[in-house]
Design a protein around this motif. Sequence first.
Motif, PDB file in Angstrom:
ATOM      1  N   GLY A   1       0.820  -1.248  -0.082  1.00  0.00           N
ATOM      2  CA  GLY A   1      -0.139   0.024   0.110  1.00  0.00           C
ATOM      3  C   GLY A   1       0.990   1.353  -0.154  1.00  0.00           C
ATOM      4  O   GLY A   1       2.044   1.233   0.141  1.00  0.00           O
ATOM      5  N   ALA A   2       0.293   2.571  -0.370  1.00  0.00           N
ATOM      6  CA  ALA A   2       0.866   3.799  -0.161  1.00  0.00           C
ATOM      7  C   ALA A   2       0.064   4.721   0.037  1.00  0.00           C
ATOM      8  O   ALA A   2       0.347   5.746  -0.468  1.00  0.00           O
ATOM      9  CB  ALA A   2       1.752   3.739  -1.800  1.00  0.00           C
ATOM     10  N   GLY A   3      -1.229   4.558   0.602  1.00  0.00           N
ATOM     11  CA  GLY A   3      -2.103   5.610   1.007  1.00  0.00           C
ATOM     12  C   GLY A   3      -1.806   6.067   2.700  1.00  0.00           C
ATOM     13  O   GLY A   3      -0.766   6.072   2.893  1.00  0.00           O
ATOM     14  N   GLY A   4      -2.531   6.715   2.968  1.00  0.00           N
ATOM     15  CA  GLY A   4      -2.715   7.318   4.399  1.00  0.00           C
ATOM     16  C   GLY A   4      -2.211   6.365   5.406  1.00  0.00           C
ATOM     17  O   GLY A   4      -1.397   6.910   6.150  1.00  0.00           O
ATOM     18  N   ALA A   5      -2.526   5.030   5.351  1.00  0.00           N
ATOM     19  CA  ALA A   5      -2.314   4.226   6.345  1.00  0.00           C
ATOM     20  C   ALA A   5      -0.838   3.708   6.492  1.00  0.00           C
ATOM     21  O   ALA A   5      -0.223   3.350   7.546  1.00  0.00           O
ATOM     22  CB  ALA A   5      -2.988   2.814   5.970  1.00  0.00           C
TER      23      ALA A   5
ATOM     24  N   ASN B   1       3.166  -1.030  -3.987  1.00  0.00           N
ATOM     25  CA  ASN B   1       1.874  -0.443  -4.047  1.00  0.00           C
ATOM     26  C   ASN B   1       1.196  -0.940  -5.657  1.00  0.00           C
ATOM     27  O   ASN B   1       1.963  -1.077  -6.589  1.00  0.00           O
ATOM     28  CB  ASN B   1       1.707   0.781  -3.911  1.00  0.00           C
ATOM     29  CG  ASN B   1       0.520   1.433  -3.907  1.00  0.00           C
ATOM     30  OD1 ASN B   1      -0.275   0.548  -2.937  1.00  0.00           O
ATOM     31  ND2 ASN B   1      -0.085   2.514  -4.267  1.00  0.00           N
ATOM     32  N   ARG B   2      -0.030  -1.085  -5.594  1.00  0.00           N
ATOM     33  CA  ARG B   2      -0.635  -1.249  -7.039  1.00  0.00           C
ATOM     34  C   ARG B   2      -0.224  -0.312  -7.904  1.00  0.00           C
ATOM     35  O   ARG B   2       0.102  -0.576  -9.157  1.00  0.00           O
ATOM     36  CB  ARG B   2      -2.220  -1.705  -6.768  1.00  0.00           C
ATOM     37  CG  ARG B   2      -3.021  -1.733  -7.828  1.00  0.00           C
ATOM     38  CD  ARG B   2      -4.398  -2.024  -7.728  1.00  0.00           C
ATOM     39  NE  ARG B   2      -4.937  -0.837  -7.227  1.00  0.00           N
ATOM     40  CZ  ARG B   2      -6.215  -0.623  -6.850  1.00  0.00           C
ATOM     41  NH1 ARG B   2      -7.174  -1.643  -6.812  1.00  0.00           N
ATOM     42  NH2 ARG B   2      -6.650   0.439  -6.349  1.00  0.00           N
ATOM     43  N   THR B   3      -0.451   1.050  -7.546  1.00  0.00           N
ATOM     44  CA  THR B   3      -0.075   2.186  -8.296  1.00  0.00           C
ATOM     45  C   THR B   3       1.375   2.443  -7.976  1.00  0.00           C
ATOM     46  O   THR B   3       1.718   3.249  -7.006  1.00  0.00           O
ATOM     47  CB  THR B   3      -1.018   3.186  -8.133  1.00  0.00           C
ATOM     48  OG1 THR B   3      -2.356   2.750  -8.012  1.00  0.00           O
ATOM     49  CG2 THR B   3      -0.666   4.359  -9.198  1.00  0.00           C
TER      50      THR B   3
ATOM     51  N   THR C   1      -3.123  -1.918   2.748  1.00  0.00           N
ATOM     52  CA  THR C   1      -4.114  -1.579   1.748  1.00  0.00           C
ATOM     53  C   THR C   1      -5.352  -1.605   2.412  1.00  0.00           C
ATOM     54  O   THR C   1      -5.701  -2.309   3.368  1.00  0.00           O
ATOM     55  CB  THR C   1      -4.064  -2.625   0.480  1.00  0.00           C
ATOM     56  OG1 THR C   1      -4.403  -3.859   0.774  1.00  0.00           O
ATOM     57  CG2 THR C   1      -2.502  -2.541  -0.074  1.00  0.00           C
ATOM     58  N   SER C   2      -6.519  -0.820   1.597  1.00  0.00           N
ATOM     59  CA  SER C   2      -7.821  -1.309   2.209  1.00  0.00           C
ATOM     60  C   SER C   2      -8.440  -2.576   1.549  1.00  0.00           C
ATOM     61  O   SER C   2      -9.482  -2.831   1.693  1.00  0.00           O
ATOM     62  CB  SER C   2      -8.444   0.108   1.802  1.00  0.00           C
ATOM     63  OG  SER C   2      -8.360   0.363   0.426  1.00  0.00           O
ATOM     64  N   THR C   3      -7.589  -3.558   1.100  1.00  0.00           N
ATOM     65  CA  THR C   3      -8.270  -4.664   0.325  1.00  0.00           C
ATOM     66  C   THR C   3      -9.068  -5.373   1.409  1.00  0.00           C
ATOM     67  O   THR C   3     -10.247  -5.929   0.944  1.00  0.00           O
ATOM     68  CB  THR C   3      -7.251  -5.611   0.048  1.00  0.00           C
ATOM     69  OG1 THR C   3      -6.359  -5.741   0.783  1.00  0.00           O
ATOM     70  CG2 THR C   3      -6.546  -5.088  -1.435  1.00  0.00           C
TER      71      THR C   3
ATOM     72  N   LYS D   1       2.934   5.995  -6.736  1.00  0.00           N
ATOM     73  CA  LYS D   1       2.600   6.398  -5.318  1.00  0.00           C
ATOM     74  C   LYS D   1       3.856   5.826  -4.359  1.00  0.00           C
ATOM     75  O   LYS D   1       3.967   6.495  -3.479  1.00  0.00           O
ATOM     76  CB  LYS D   1       1.133   6.187  -4.858  1.00  0.00           C
ATOM     77  CG  LYS D   1       0.048   7.023  -5.462  1.00  0.00           C
ATOM     78  CD  LYS D   1      -1.141   6.278  -5.466  1.00  0.00           C
ATOM     79  CE  LYS D   1      -1.895   6.415  -4.171  1.00  0.00           C
ATOM     80  NZ  LYS D   1      -3.206   5.669  -4.051  1.00  0.00           N
TER      81      LYS D   1
HETATM   82  P1  ATR Z   1      -5.785   4.547   3.390  1.00  0.00           P
HETATM   83  O1  ATR Z   1      -5.813   5.679   4.110  1.00  0.00           O
HETATM   84  O2  ATR Z   1      -6.357   3.379   4.076  1.00  0.00           O
HETATM   85  O3  ATR Z   1      -4.273   4.027   3.230  1.00  0.00           O
HETATM   86  P2  ATR Z   1      -5.964   5.107   0.637  1.00  0.00           P
HETATM   87  O4  ATR Z   1      -5.163   6.335   0.682  1.00  0.00           O
HETATM   88  O5  ATR Z   1      -7.310   5.086  -0.178  1.00  0.00           O
HETATM   89  O6  ATR Z   1      -6.625   4.587   1.991  1.00  0.00           O
HETATM   90  O7  ATR Z   1      -5.187   3.694   0.107  1.00  0.00           O
HETATM   91  C1  ATR Z   1      -5.692   2.651  -0.238  1.00  0.00           C
HETATM   92  C2  ATR Z   1      -4.477   1.703  -0.454  1.00  0.00           C
HETATM   93  O8  ATR Z   1      -5.240   0.252  -0.690  1.00  0.00           O
HETATM   94  C3  ATR Z   1      -3.527   2.137  -1.639  1.00  0.00           C
HETATM   95  O9  ATR Z   1      -2.405   1.923  -1.723  1.00  0.00           O
HETATM   96  C4  ATR Z   1      -4.276   1.224  -2.753  1.00  0.00           C
HETATM   97  O10 ATR Z   1      -3.546   1.279  -3.984  1.00  0.00           O
HETATM   98  P3  ATR Z   1      -3.585   2.177  -5.166  1.00  0.00           P
HETATM   99  O11 ATR Z   1      -2.869   3.136  -4.801  1.00  0.00           O
HETATM  100  O12 ATR Z   1      -3.059   1.544  -6.378  1.00  0.00           O
HETATM  101  O13 ATR Z   1      -5.026   2.722  -5.395  1.00  0.00           O
HETATM  102  C5  ATR Z   1      -4.377  -0.011  -1.930  1.00  0.00           C
HETATM  103  N1  ATR Z   1      -5.597  -0.906  -2.613  1.00  0.00           N
HETATM  104  C6  ATR Z   1      -6.942  -0.746  -2.560  1.00  0.00           C
HETATM  105  N2  ATR Z   1      -7.663  -1.556  -3.156  1.00  0.00           N
HETATM  106  C7  ATR Z   1      -6.555  -2.590  -3.720  1.00  0.00           C
HETATM  107  C8  ATR Z   1      -6.582  -3.670  -4.757  1.00  0.00           C
HETATM  108  N3  ATR Z   1      -7.835  -4.445  -4.777  1.00  0.00           N
HETATM  109  N4  ATR Z   1      -5.463  -4.295  -4.712  1.00  0.00           N
HETATM  110  C9  ATR Z   1      -4.195  -3.746  -4.314  1.00  0.00           C
HETATM  111  N5  ATR Z   1      -4.324  -2.469  -3.686  1.00  0.00           N
HETATM  112  C10 ATR Z   1      -5.375  -1.810  -3.299  1.00  0.00           C
END
Ligand code: ATR
Length: 285
Positions: A124-128, A148-150, A204-206, A153
């Motif tokens: 992951g690379a979001g807020g968490a 991270n998927r993207t 990640t939020s998966t 980031k």
């Molecule tokens: P949070 O604050 O919980 O980190 P966020 O900033 O929306 O929420 O970030 C969600 C993270 O979960 C991101 O890293 C996202 O990947 P992307 O940057 O590619 O969007 C990751 N994520 C969400 N759904 C995913 C999935 N199905 N497979 C892989 N990564 C996923």
Amino acid sequence: MKLAVFGSPIAHSRSPEIHQAFAAQFGRTIEYQRILASPEQLSERFAEFVASGGVGANVTVPLKEHALSFCAKLSPRAEQAQAVNTLIHRNNEWLGHNTDGDGLVADLLRLGVKLRGARVLVLGAGGAVRGIIGPMLDAEVAHLHIANRTEVKAQKLLVEWQQRLAGELEITPKVFYTLLTAGDLNSAAGSSGNGQWDIIINATSTGLTQERPDIPDASLANKPFCYDMVYGNQPTPFMLWAENHGCAVADGLGMLIEQAALSYFQWAGDIPDTKVVLDSVRSQL
Ligand code: ATR
């Protein structure tokens, strides 16, 4: 003491019962409300809360980054994370702090997972993820890889933290060298293609959507300890997958309780016993 958690949605938040349980350990009476607030509403909700005698707040999704702008001062943890989860109202101003990452580190220690010298993969690379990098580096992990998927980031976070490690940004970590790398989800297999991780943190939020990050099975070759920051009454798909490959797993409920305990300390100056509260909240899931 008047406290509250702000977020949207907020009805599901377990923070009120957790903080009431902490206060009860010290014979203290607190009021702890859930307050529904979107980013646009936060200014007004904060003003009402302070006017009614509010002295401490937690903020959760989607307000952790937005709430920064209300803080006159930030702790190093909040500065590094560029997000707050804990606010203290003192001398007519908000002080912002972030206990998420230290909560995760405390929970890993509780679980007997050794961080010092560990090779850690963070998904992951979001807020968490923002909140946990500083505490992980301070715990002296040997290698931290962000996948991270993207990918872009993950690369952006990497550059930011490389600048911190180089002393180019205001709040530097305690350490000045840790191998810090980033890549896409395939990079979770490691440079050898045979992931040599000791720990994998799914940030990640998966877990919220019953999915798992699509990382190669080879990421589990070293049988790392697999931690999902999401929690619930069932293991997440990431935890089930890791378990099926012979890895020890844990969900994020312990992190929730530990970050709450660190927030409680900021408001009340007491350090709660987290184990009894964790057992009690777990039994109610
Ligand atoms: P949070 O604050 O919980 O980190 P966020 O900033 O929306 O929420 O970030 C969600 C993270 O979960 C991101 O890293 C996202 O990947 P992307 O940057 O590619 O969007 C990751 N994520 C969400 N759904 C995913 C999935 N199905 N497979 C892989 N990564 C996923």
